[in-house]
Design a protein around this motif. Structure first.
Motif, PDB file in Angstrom:
ATOM      1  N   LEU A   1      55.300 -12.359 -52.404  1.00  0.00           N
ATOM      2  CA  LEU A   1      56.080 -11.150 -53.328  1.00  0.00           C
ATOM      3  C   LEU A   1      56.699 -12.223 -54.531  1.00  0.00           C
ATOM      4  CD1 LEU A   1      57.260  -8.132 -53.983  1.00  0.00           C
ATOM      5  CD2 LEU A   1      58.755  -8.368 -51.808  1.00  0.00           C
TER       6      LEU A   1
ATOM      7  N   MET B   1      49.808  -6.825 -64.731  1.00  0.00           N
ATOM      8  CA  MET B   1      49.649  -7.576 -63.899  1.00  0.00           C
ATOM      9  C   MET B   1      50.805  -7.110 -62.498  1.00  0.00           C
ATOM     10  SD  MET B   1      50.807 -11.175 -64.209  1.00  0.00           S
ATOM     11  CE  MET B   1      48.780 -11.511 -65.049  1.00  0.00           C
ATOM     12  N   ALA B   2      51.365  -5.895 -63.038  1.00  0.00           N
ATOM     13  CA  ALA B   2      52.554  -5.725 -61.813  1.00  0.00           C
ATOM     14  C   ALA B   2      52.027  -4.959 -61.098  1.00  0.00           C
ATOM     15  CB  ALA B   2      53.978  -5.285 -62.434  1.00  0.00           C
ATOM     16  N   SER B   3      52.361  -5.096 -59.302  1.00  0.00           N
ATOM     17  CA  SER B   3      51.382  -4.079 -58.831  1.00  0.00           C
ATOM     18  C   SER B   3      52.335  -3.058 -58.794  1.00  0.00           C
ATOM     19  CB  SER B   3      51.542  -4.316 -57.189  1.00  0.00           C
ATOM     20  OG  SER B   3      51.230  -6.100 -56.783  1.00  0.00           O
ATOM     21  N   TYR B   4      53.282  -2.928 -59.276  1.00  0.00           N
ATOM     22  CA  TYR B   4      54.926  -2.125 -59.046  1.00  0.00           C
ATOM     23  C   TYR B   4      56.153  -2.648 -60.399  1.00  0.00           C
ATOM     24  CZ  TYR B   4      53.540  -1.346 -54.674  1.00  0.00           C
ATOM     25  OH  TYR B   4      52.331  -0.859 -53.459  1.00  0.00           O
ATOM     26  N   GLY B   5      56.008  -1.615 -61.295  1.00  0.00           N
ATOM     27  CA  GLY B   5      56.603  -1.878 -62.951  1.00  0.00           C
ATOM     28  C   GLY B   5      57.620  -1.135 -62.890  1.00  0.00           C
TER      29      GLY B   5
ATOM     30  N   ARG C   1      44.350  -9.002 -63.054  1.00  0.00           N
ATOM     31  CA  ARG C   1      44.956  -8.338 -61.844  1.00  0.00           C
ATOM     32  C   ARG C   1      44.682  -6.599 -62.085  1.00  0.00           C
ATOM     33  NH1 ARG C   1      48.479 -11.081 -58.384  1.00  0.00           N
ATOM     34  NH2 ARG C   1      49.439  -8.635 -58.104  1.00  0.00           N
ATOM     35  N   GLU C   2      44.265  -6.131 -61.525  1.00  0.00           N
ATOM     36  CA  GLU C   2      44.702  -4.423 -61.667  1.00  0.00           C
ATOM     37  C   GLU C   2      45.692  -4.003 -61.738  1.00  0.00           C
ATOM     38  OE1 GLU C   2      42.193  -1.578 -59.480  1.00  0.00           O
ATOM     39  OE2 GLU C   2      40.952  -2.867 -60.095  1.00  0.00           O
ATOM     40  N   ALA C   3      46.417  -3.384 -63.344  1.00  0.00           N
ATOM     41  CA  ALA C   3      47.822  -2.841 -63.252  1.00  0.00           C
ATOM     42  C   ALA C   3      48.141  -2.049 -62.168  1.00  0.00           C
ATOM     43  CB  ALA C   3      47.995  -1.956 -64.599  1.00  0.00           C
ATOM     44  N   GLY C   4      49.364  -1.658 -61.013  1.00  0.00           N
ATOM     45  CA  GLY C   4      49.326  -0.800 -60.357  1.00  0.00           C
ATOM     46  C   GLY C   4      50.085   0.191 -60.783  1.00  0.00           C
ATOM     47  N   LYS C   5      51.287   0.648 -59.908  1.00  0.00           N
ATOM     48  CA  LYS C   5      52.077   1.970 -60.174  1.00  0.00           C
ATOM     49  C   LYS C   5      53.030   1.351 -61.619  1.00  0.00           C
ATOM     50  CE  LYS C   5      50.840   4.315 -56.364  1.00  0.00           C
ATOM     51  NZ  LYS C   5      51.075   3.472 -55.457  1.00  0.00           N
ATOM     52  N   LYS C   6      53.274   2.638 -62.886  1.00  0.00           N
ATOM     53  CA  LYS C   6      54.504   1.706 -63.748  1.00  0.00           C
ATOM     54  C   LYS C   6      55.412   3.367 -62.966  1.00  0.00           C
ATOM     55  CE  LYS C   6      54.847   1.366 -68.460  1.00  0.00           C
ATOM     56  NZ  LYS C   6      53.701   0.904 -69.264  1.00  0.00           N
TER      57      LYS C   6
ATOM     58  N   SER D   1      50.015 -14.539 -56.797  1.00  0.00           N
ATOM     59  CA  SER D   1      51.098 -13.690 -56.324  1.00  0.00           C
ATOM     60  C   SER D   1      50.297 -12.684 -55.658  1.00  0.00           C
ATOM     61  CB  SER D   1      52.179 -13.045 -57.072  1.00  0.00           C
ATOM     62  OG  SER D   1      52.848 -14.293 -57.247  1.00  0.00           O
ATOM     63  N   LYS D   2      50.672 -11.903 -54.741  1.00  0.00           N
ATOM     64  CA  LYS D   2      50.480 -10.877 -53.829  1.00  0.00           C
ATOM     65  C   LYS D   2      50.775  -9.708 -54.690  1.00  0.00           C
ATOM     66  CE  LYS D   2      47.921 -12.584 -49.634  1.00  0.00           C
ATOM     67  NZ  LYS D   2      49.373 -13.851 -49.500  1.00  0.00           N
ATOM     68  N   VAL D   3      52.310  -9.879 -54.317  1.00  0.00           N
ATOM     69  CA  VAL D   3      52.801  -8.223 -55.153  1.00  0.00           C
ATOM     70  C   VAL D   3      53.698  -8.950 -56.055  1.00  0.00           C
ATOM     71  CG1 VAL D   3      54.090  -6.493 -54.152  1.00  0.00           C
ATOM     72  CG2 VAL D   3      52.071  -7.076 -52.983  1.00  0.00           C
ATOM     73  N   ILE D   4      53.021  -8.110 -56.949  1.00  0.00           N
ATOM     74  CA  ILE D   4      54.182  -8.621 -58.173  1.00  0.00           C
ATOM     75  C   ILE D   4      54.905  -7.148 -58.525  1.00  0.00           C
ATOM     76  CG2 ILE D   4      54.477  -9.146 -60.913  1.00  0.00           C
ATOM     77  CD1 ILE D   4      51.924 -10.563 -60.106  1.00  0.00           C
ATOM     78  N   VAL D   5      56.364  -7.095 -58.481  1.00  0.00           N
ATOM     79  CA  VAL D   5      57.203  -6.567 -59.185  1.00  0.00           C
ATOM     80  C   VAL D   5      57.884  -6.324 -60.345  1.00  0.00           C
ATOM     81  CG1 VAL D   5      59.676  -5.101 -58.513  1.00  0.00           C
ATOM     82  CG2 VAL D   5      57.887  -5.191 -56.574  1.00  0.00           C
TER      83      VAL D   5
ATOM     84  N   PHE E   1      59.108 -10.789 -57.934  1.00  0.00           N
ATOM     85  CA  PHE E   1      59.944 -10.089 -58.972  1.00  0.00           C
ATOM     86  C   PHE E   1      59.491 -10.440 -60.183  1.00  0.00           C
ATOM     87  CE2 PHE E   1      60.825  -9.110 -54.822  1.00  0.00           C
ATOM     88  CZ  PHE E   1      61.441  -6.936 -55.231  1.00  0.00           C
TER      89      PHE E   1
END
Ligand SMILES: Cc1cc2nc3c(=O)[nH]c(=O)nc-3n(C[C@H](O)[C@H](O)[C@H](O)COP(=O)(O)OP(=O)(O)OC[C@H]3O[C@@H](n4cnc5c(N)ncnc54)[C@H](O)[C@@H]3O)c2cc1C
Lengths: 323, 259
Positions: free
Chosen positions: A261, A297-301, B231-236, A280-284, A263
């Motif tokens: 994870l 490239m963010a998993s959650y932005g 990388r695929e963009a996720g949720k914004k 990184s696996k999960v990017i916030v 950030f």
């Protein structure tokens, strides 16, 4: 039988996880290619690591104990590794890519006449050498490289492989070593204080960018990291302005990390930064500019003001952790 | 003190890149001075401005790469050395290091400075290869330099968990991080002056080498290039801070399951 020799880096009385990753991968390569897996460790008390190296499948362990290895100095490290390479005569010498190994890899290649493939993302031993994939052009591109010859030296980016155990019983050799006179004098070691969690080994990283403007912002980062048990990372912008130590820098100039994870807080996502964290696996990402490249490239932005978001987020995580 | 800085011309990272059939092609009009080398030039200039001495630069490359020597001269270096190799295709760090080693055997200096890596390949090998071949003390990844009494160079290098201060007797070699300084932008005066500064051309034969012997020192080759898998963009997420945090918590706990 020809051998793969893995140089094991230690820090603070522990073997670096990235070295165990390389050792695990080399064990697979040794099995596939019918080679012997050997490991060498240089430390004030190197023998203390022999057990753990057998847990990871090293069949031969060379321990070189000397107080000179308490701090990093390239001359004695190079001398000791050349001595072991001479003794083992490996086809492949592998190590984790660290500032310590970057300091000696070229010298080892020049002195042995071996071929060097630095900072690879993966590699395979082939019939006549090594084939490897390396990120280039600020990690926008991968290049497929080969090296042949009697000895190939490889350094591997951290997080490229999993560290997995496979216990065996090894021949352990304590190697006598007398450091030569060398010209450089180590005057002082300035440790970065306050690094509670080692950045390159951390499973969670909280990284700060120029969006962090002041000590107040830095405290928000530290609080979030502490609540998560995370290591603190930084972009070049906030290392340059002195808010964060240089050891925290992630990217092309700084470290490569690949936590579960990550950030990215107030970080725009310049290629030279993402070169160090895109695995990184999960990017916030938290950024007030909805068009910032980091969102690609963010998993959650989260589009918003970090000064408003961080206190709430830290509070919620604290609640979740204590529930 | 005399500094000789090894500099390299590299593609601008922001220039568009194309990969066709595994070959990388880039806009050859957008070549720049490697950022890490620029920091090495800058630091050498600052130290010689303070303590006296000269800064020279040396570059291996085709004729076109001379523009990068001019850039360093415009920053303030006194002299350039151009080791002319028109076709550097396929040369690796070991080959570059062998050429520079031969150069320094004929053109001794007090401090050899290089960038800690080149920003296109990030190999970071040439510096310690040259030092090892010349049997010079060296330090890699310097973030600060100062001169102590004229007989040693004090190097602050960035290590894994902190910094190390080393005193290197001269002659020595140091590889520089861009965290060391912000290289100056050449002034108009500097650019004008650079045109009159000497650039000495050396052929491989001048250095006792030939393209064939240099190609023999190549140890590694690049087989092909490929695009880094994106990388695929996720949720914004948008909204006020409360909404953002509660959505994120939900995703981290229930979707990614990392908290
Ligand atoms: C050769 C070379 C090597 C380099 N190596 C590295 C390296 O190793 N690591 C590295 O990081 N950089 C490196 N860089 C520098 C890199 O190019 C960028 O300049 C740097 O990463 C930018 O840092 P940043 O994202 O923190 O700053 P910026 O690009 O300025 O971004 C700051 C972001 O914060 C956001 N923001 C501001 N205020 C707030 C707020 N209140 N709330 C939310 N968001 C906010 C802004 O919208 C912006 O997107 C290198 C450059 C070169 C040329």
């Amino acid at each position: 039988m020809s051998a793969i020799l893995v140089y094991i880096s230690t820090t603070g009385g522990k073997i670096k996880r990235s070295s165990l990753e390389v050792l695990s991968h080399c064990r697979d390569q040794a099995t596939k290619n019918n080679m012997e897996l050997a490991a060498v460790v240089l430390d004030n008390d190197a023998a203390a690591f022999a057990d753990q190296l057998q847990q990871y499948g090293a069949r031969k362990v060379y321990t070189v104990s000397n107080p000179i290895f308490k701090s990093h100095l390239n001359a004695p490290v190079t001398q000791a590794l050349l001595q072991i390479i001479e003794q083992v005569n490996p086809r492949v010498f592998a190590c984790a890519s660290t500032e310590g190994t970057k300091d000696v890899l070229g010298a080892l290649a020049a002195k042995t006449g071996g071929a060097a493939l630095p900072d690879v993302a993966n590699f395979e031993v082939t019939a006549d050498g090594v084939s490897a994939l390396r990120p280039v052009m600020a990690a926008k591109i991968l290049s497929q490289n080969t090296a042949s010859g009697e000895l190939v030296l490889v350094s591997v980016r951290s997080g490229s492989y999993d560290a997995t155990e496979s216990p065996t019983v090894a021949d352990v050799t304590d190697v006598a070593f007398t450091p030569a006179d060398f010209a450089a004098v180590l005057r002082e070691v300035i440790s970065s204080t306050g690094d509670k969690v080692d950045l390159s080994e951390a499973t969670v990283v909280v990284a700060a960018g120029r969006g962090i403007k002041d000590e107040e912002g830095k405290k928000l980062i530290d609080d979030l990291a502490e609540t998560l048990g995370a290591a603190v990372g930084a972009s070049r912008a906030v290392v340059e302005n002195g808010l964060f130590p240089a050891t925290a820098q992630i990217g092309q100039t700084g470290k490569v990390v690949s936590p579960e994870l990550y950030f990215a807080i107030g970080i725009s996502g310049a290629v030279q930064h993402t070169a160090g964290m895109s695995n990184s696996k999960v990017i916030v990402a938290i950024n007030k500019d909805g068009d910032a490249p980091i969102f690609q490239m963010a998993s959650y932005g989260l589009v918003g003001d970090l000064y408003k978001i961080l206190p709430l987020l830290t509070e919620e995580i604290r609640k979740a952790k204590s529930a | 003190m005399k500094f000789t800085v090894c500099i390299k011309q590299v593609p601008d990272v922001y220039a568009p890149l194309q990969i066709k059939n595994g070959e990388l092609s880039m806009d050859t009009d957008r070549m720049v001075l490697n950022a890490y080398d620029a920091s090495a030039v800058e630091e050498a200039l600052v130290l010689t401005e303070q303590h006296g001495g000269d800064v020279e630069v040396v570059l291996i490359g085709p004729d076109k790469a001379k523009e990068t020597i001019r850039k360093a001269l415009a920053m303030g270096a006194a002299k350039g050395h151009h080791i002319h190799v028109e076709d550097t295709h396929g040369l690796d760090s070991a080959a570059y290091a062998s050429i520079l080693t031969a150069f320094f055997e004929k053109n001794p200096t007090e401090v050899i400075a290089t960038g800690k890596q080149s920003q296109d390949t990030d190999s970071g090998l040439a510096g310690s290869m040259i030092a090892a071949s010349l049997n010079l003390p060296y330090a890699a990844n310097a973030v600060g330099l100062h001169i102590d009494g004229g007989s040693s160079l004090v190097v602050k290098r960035q290590g894994d968990t902190g910094q190390e201060m080393l005193a290197l007797p001269i002659p020595c070699l140091v590889t520089c991080s861009n965290d060391m300084n912000n290289p100056r932008i050449p002034s108009l005066k500097g650019i004008m002056a650079s045109k009159k500064k000497p650039v000495e051309t050396h052929t491989l034969e001048d250095l006792g080498l030939s393209l064939a012997t240099v190609r023999d020192s190549v140890k590694t080759s690049t087989i092909s290039y490929q695009e880094m898998p994106a990388r695929e963009a996720g949720k914004k997420l948008e909204g006020d801070a409360e909404e953002l945090v509660s959505s994120l918590m939900n995703l981290l706990q229930n979707e990614a399951k990392v908290i």
